[in-house]
Scaffold this motif. Structure first.
Motif, PDB file in Angstrom:
ATOM      1  N   ALA A 107       0.972  -1.413  -0.080  1.00  0.00           N
ATOM      2  CA  ALA A 107       0.301  -0.140  -0.121  1.00  0.00           C
ATOM      3  C   ALA A 107       0.786   0.783  -0.004  1.00  0.00           C
ATOM      4  O   ALA A 107       1.539   1.811   0.895  1.00  0.00           O
ATOM      5  N   VAL A 108       0.161   1.944  -0.885  1.00  0.00           N
ATOM      6  CA  VAL A 108       1.794   3.111  -1.017  1.00  0.00           C
ATOM      7  C   VAL A 108       0.965   5.070  -1.391  1.00  0.00           C
ATOM      8  O   VAL A 108      -0.331   4.468  -2.318  1.00  0.00           O
TER       9      VAL A 108
ATOM     10  N   LEU B 103      13.615  -2.114  -7.920  1.00  0.00           N
ATOM     11  CA  LEU B 103      13.186  -1.794  -8.680  1.00  0.00           C
ATOM     12  C   LEU B 103      12.521  -0.595  -7.863  1.00  0.00           C
ATOM     13  O   LEU B 103      12.055   0.335  -8.435  1.00  0.00           O
ATOM     14  N   LEU B 104      11.494  -1.244  -6.914  1.00  0.00           N
ATOM     15  CA  LEU B 104      10.757  -0.215  -6.214  1.00  0.00           C
ATOM     16  C   LEU B 104      11.766   0.690  -5.406  1.00  0.00           C
ATOM     17  O   LEU B 104      10.164   1.702  -5.000  1.00  0.00           O
ATOM     18  N   SER B 105      12.570   0.492  -4.972  1.00  0.00           N
ATOM     19  CA  SER B 105      13.472   0.810  -3.683  1.00  0.00           C
ATOM     20  C   SER B 105      14.154   2.305  -5.199  1.00  0.00           C
ATOM     21  O   SER B 105      14.283   3.431  -5.052  1.00  0.00           O
ATOM     22  N   ARG B 106      14.986   1.347  -6.093  1.00  0.00           N
ATOM     23  CA  ARG B 106      15.018   2.408  -7.079  1.00  0.00           C
ATOM     24  C   ARG B 106      13.909   3.614  -7.515  1.00  0.00           C
ATOM     25  O   ARG B 106      14.212   5.153  -8.018  1.00  0.00           O
ATOM     26  N   MET B 107      12.538   2.964  -7.949  1.00  0.00           N
ATOM     27  CA  MET B 107      11.980   3.861  -8.154  1.00  0.00           C
ATOM     28  C   MET B 107      11.348   4.788  -7.434  1.00  0.00           C
ATOM     29  O   MET B 107       9.808   5.470  -7.508  1.00  0.00           O
TER      30      MET B 107
ATOM     31  N   LYS C 269      -4.325   5.622  -0.216  1.00  0.00           N
ATOM     32  CA  LYS C 269      -3.143   4.703  -0.845  1.00  0.00           C
ATOM     33  C   LYS C 269      -3.603   3.450  -2.379  1.00  0.00           C
ATOM     34  O   LYS C 269      -4.560   3.229  -2.403  1.00  0.00           O
ATOM     35  N   GLY C 270      -2.598   3.672  -2.721  1.00  0.00           N
ATOM     36  CA  GLY C 270      -2.151   2.716  -3.912  1.00  0.00           C
ATOM     37  C   GLY C 270      -1.987   1.253  -4.488  1.00  0.00           C
ATOM     38  O   GLY C 270      -1.520   1.098  -3.152  1.00  0.00           O
ATOM     39  N   LEU C 271      -2.311   0.455  -5.152  1.00  0.00           N
ATOM     40  CA  LEU C 271      -1.675  -1.033  -4.741  1.00  0.00           C
ATOM     41  C   LEU C 271      -0.809  -0.816  -5.474  1.00  0.00           C
ATOM     42  O   LEU C 271      -1.350  -1.102  -6.741  1.00  0.00           O
ATOM     43  N   LEU C 272       0.755  -1.811  -5.431  1.00  0.00           N
ATOM     44  CA  LEU C 272       1.164  -2.200  -6.109  1.00  0.00           C
ATOM     45  C   LEU C 272       1.294  -3.623  -6.226  1.00  0.00           C
ATOM     46  O   LEU C 272       1.803  -4.231  -5.311  1.00  0.00           O
ATOM     47  N   SER C 273       1.843  -4.133  -6.713  1.00  0.00           N
ATOM     48  CA  SER C 273       1.917  -5.830  -6.866  1.00  0.00           C
ATOM     49  C   SER C 273       3.368  -5.462  -7.227  1.00  0.00           C
ATOM     50  O   SER C 273       3.620  -5.744  -8.787  1.00  0.00           O
TER      51      SER C 273
ATOM     52  N   LEU D   5       9.062   4.152  -4.530  1.00  0.00           N
ATOM     53  CA  LEU D   5       7.673   3.815  -4.247  1.00  0.00           C
ATOM     54  C   LEU D   5       8.009   3.152  -3.231  1.00  0.00           C
ATOM     55  O   LEU D   5       6.822   3.224  -2.388  1.00  0.00           O
ATOM     56  N   VAL D   6       8.283   2.201  -2.992  1.00  0.00           N
ATOM     57  CA  VAL D   6       8.551   1.018  -1.303  1.00  0.00           C
ATOM     58  C   VAL D   6      10.756   1.677  -1.415  1.00  0.00           C
ATOM     59  O   VAL D   6      10.588   0.392  -1.726  1.00  0.00           O
ATOM     60  N   ASN D   7      10.297   1.798   0.149  1.00  0.00           N
ATOM     61  CA  ASN D   7      11.893   1.661   0.443  1.00  0.00           C
ATOM     62  C   ASN D   7      11.790   0.562   0.838  1.00  0.00           C
ATOM     63  O   ASN D   7      11.891  -0.462   1.251  1.00  0.00           O
ATOM     64  N   GLU D   8      13.633  -0.340   1.159  1.00  0.00           N
ATOM     65  CA  GLU D   8      13.814  -1.406   1.741  1.00  0.00           C
ATOM     66  C   GLU D   8      13.024  -1.601   2.835  1.00  0.00           C
ATOM     67  O   GLU D   8      13.090  -3.119   2.939  1.00  0.00           O
ATOM     68  N   ASP D   9      13.399  -0.529   3.859  1.00  0.00           N
ATOM     69  CA  ASP D   9      12.057  -0.675   4.997  1.00  0.00           C
ATOM     70  C   ASP D   9      10.977  -1.344   5.298  1.00  0.00           C
ATOM     71  O   ASP D   9      10.516  -2.373   5.379  1.00  0.00           O
TER      72      ASP D   9
END
Length: 261
Positions: free
Chosen positions: A35-36, A226-230, A61-65, A232-236
């Motif tokens: 959930a982003v 990819l999610l970290s680089r963009m 929130k938007g949902l990304l899978s 959108l969702v960091n590593e934590d």
């Protein structure tokens, strides 16, 4: 709150395959959803599409899978043809096509582990990026649980690794949805996908599958480059997904070639 969705309104017989349409079985199929904050998706897809957002704790929130699986028995749905096996990981955002009103997904792209990437990547211009994918899984058919589920992807575009577990007593829990069936229709049954082709043009393709028999699972660890680089969702944040769904194997039909819009 989202209106209730029922599978009976979305399930339909399989359209008859033709041409180069493909049948395949997806093994070790997982849907790992985050959930982003809705604003992070700004500019990722054209104005034709609207983020299919949910309200969670009073925030939009938007949902990304992230969807890893092993594609087995990948072959023509029409003609006798060799069978291929390949690992894949898809990255998708849940959206609404305002032209049709259909719930669908926006593909950021995928990493398939196969030489067959050449035609989709270079001829159809799909956002497919090469990767070396390995699964280390041990499924117990008696309990319906995985003793082990590990996936590793070596790739420049989207390196990834994930470890999941599943226990018999795990239950569905979906914040922001009126009931579990609504959430499962939303998360598991979009049949149309859109994306930017590698030449910048809009593209689409469709799939068909029956109702998926997914079960809740737990994420032990994840790293999605990819999610970290963009951003959108960091590593934590990647260690705390919105939901994790697992199905040992299912069947899809993919209608090809993809279409440029």
């Amino acid at each position: 709150m989202l209106a209730s969705l029922k599978f009976k309104d979305f399930l339909h017989p399989r359209p008859t395959p033709s041409g180069i349409d493909v049948d395949c079985k997806l093994k070790h199929f997982a849907i790992i959803t985050y959930a982003v904050d809705a604003h992070k998706f700004t500019g990722l897809f054209p104005p034709r599409f609207q983020l299919d957002s949910v309200m969670i704790d009073g925030q939009e929130k938007g949902l990304l899978s992230v969807v890893p699986f092993m594609d087995v028995d990948f072959t023509s749905a029409v003609y006798p043809f060799p069978v291929f096996t390949m690992g894949q990981t898809n990255y998708r955002i849940y959206i609404i096509d305002t032209t049709t009103g259909e719930r669908c997904v926006w593909f950021l792209g995928k990493t398939p582990d196969s030489w067959t990437i050449m035609v989709p990547r270079y001829v159809w211009k799909l956002p497919w990026h090469p990767g070396k994918i390995s699964f280390n899984c041990d499924f117990d058919p008696h309990s319906g649980c995985y003793r082990r589920y590990e996936m590793h992807t070596q790739a420049d575009w989207a390196p990834a690794q994930v470890e999941l577990s599943k226990q018999p007593d795990q239950e569905f829990h979906f914040q922001g949805f009126p009931d579990s069936e609504t959430a499962l229709v939303y998360l598991t049954h979009p049949l149309a996908g859109f994306y930017y082709r590698r030449n910048g043009k809009l593209g689409t393709y469709r799939v068909w599958h029956d109702r998926l028999d997914v079960r809740p699972a737990k994420l032990e660890s994840a790293q999605f480059g990819l999610l970290s680089r963009m951003k959108l969702v960091n590593e934590d944040e990647q260690q705390h997904p919105y939901s994790v769904l697992l199905q040992p194997i299912n069947e899809f039909t993919i209608y090809l070639p993809s279409t440029a819009l």
